[in-house]
Design a protein around this motif. Sequence first.
Motif, PDB file in Angstrom:
ATOM      1  N   THR A 142       0.896  -1.041   0.064  1.00  0.00           N
ATOM      2  CA  THR A 142      -0.011  -0.073  -0.012  1.00  0.00           C
ATOM      3  C   THR A 142       0.771   1.263   0.071  1.00  0.00           C
ATOM      4  OG1 THR A 142      -1.640  -1.334   1.054  1.00  0.00           O
ATOM      5  CG2 THR A 142      -1.990   1.409   1.246  1.00  0.00           C
TER       6      THR A 142
ATOM      7  N   ASP B  50      -5.424  -1.752  -5.118  1.00  0.00           N
ATOM      8  CA  ASP B  50      -4.629  -2.213  -3.750  1.00  0.00           C
ATOM      9  C   ASP B  50      -5.558  -3.377  -3.292  1.00  0.00           C
ATOM     10  OD1 ASP B  50      -2.976  -2.640  -1.953  1.00  0.00           O
ATOM     11  OD2 ASP B  50      -3.713  -0.969  -0.785  1.00  0.00           O
ATOM     12  N   GLU B  51      -5.180  -4.531  -3.384  1.00  0.00           N
ATOM     13  CA  GLU B  51      -5.893  -5.742  -3.028  1.00  0.00           C
ATOM     14  C   GLU B  51      -7.417  -5.708  -3.368  1.00  0.00           C
ATOM     15  OE1 GLU B  51      -4.472  -8.071  -0.068  1.00  0.00           O
ATOM     16  OE2 GLU B  51      -2.745  -6.673   0.393  1.00  0.00           O
TER      17      GLU B  51
HETATM   18 MG    MG Z   1      -2.014  -2.915   2.149  1.00  0.00          MG
END
Ligand code: MG
Length: 307
Positions: free
Chosen positions: A45, A158-159
């Motif tokens: 992140t 992000d994910e």
């Molecule tokens: Mg993360």
Amino acid sequence: MEDMVIQTSQLTKKYGDQTTVNQVNLHVKRGRIYGLLGRNGAGKTTIMKMILGLTSATSGSVELFGSTLSGNEKLLYPRIGAMIEAPGFYPNLTGTENLEIFARLRGTASNHAVKHALEIVGLPYQDKKTFGKYSLGMKQRLGIANAILHDPELLILDEPTNGLDPIGISEMRDFMKKLSTQQGKTILISSHILSEISLLADDVGILDHGVLLEESSMKDLEKRNSKYILLEVSDIPKTLLILERKFQVQEYSVQDEHTVQIYDTSLNMGELNTALVLEGITLMNSGLYTQTLEDYFKNITGGEGIA
Ligand SMILES: [Mg+2]
Ligand SMILES: Nc1ncnc2c1ncn2[C@@H]1O[C@H](COP(=O)(O)OP(=O)(O)O)[C@@H](O)[C@H]1O
């Protein structure tokens, strides 16, 4: 036309004494899906936030579309769509209403854009359901719809599969592949799940404790997800010559000054042994091994592996 959409040089982030991202050189090529793989806390992140200018780098730099980020933000950001952590939507508005607000704020997209973005992620247009009543999977989809609203060239997610069930994950994979192959988008996606990245990404970066341990194409990584012959010999350069010239072996990797892994397992060991002896090379050891991609990650990340 520049081939590299994201390039970081020695990108570093420190929080106090802790180095969260350590001299990372990331290379995301145009039109490809790049999977940034690492455990929770690896620094994924933080890297994405630095690429987006949401947090400053302690040192190092980011280049987007061939220009340095610093000073060119206004030109570069419209070309990017991102979803970092949980997207902030209004809970008592519908998905369509939420996107219409963002479209207007950005001054880019029309109603058609909202409809189109919802279609891509598989959410209904002008549905009555409010965001507050959305399942986690629908929330993630809306987050991605929001990221693609202005038809950006580059997506940073992000994910994005966090909290999705297996069917949701597979649908997400399908539309990301479509965005990449049909629309030529470049996608940087992070995950802590190896299987997810291996099914989706064209290129992979393996991040561990803030260090980018390896960057390679999925194809090259998969070669390691296979059987191989391990040879331990007295002379590597001579052995390689014999392998290439006499046995037409092309797929191999040198491990250290005495060992080489050969991925062509049909090699005739008896003939090879004779050829080595004739050249005065000693074969100290040989064997057939199987390595899975998971073994490989365990090895390079120092034993713990990645789920
Ligand atoms: Mg993360
Ligand atoms: N604002 C912050 N202040 C202090 N430490 C932080 C901050 N943001 C992240 N970290 C630390 O940096 C490390 C990497 O975090 P993060 O980039 O979120 O990893 P990942 O996304 O791979 O799970 C973690 O140890 C986290 O605690």
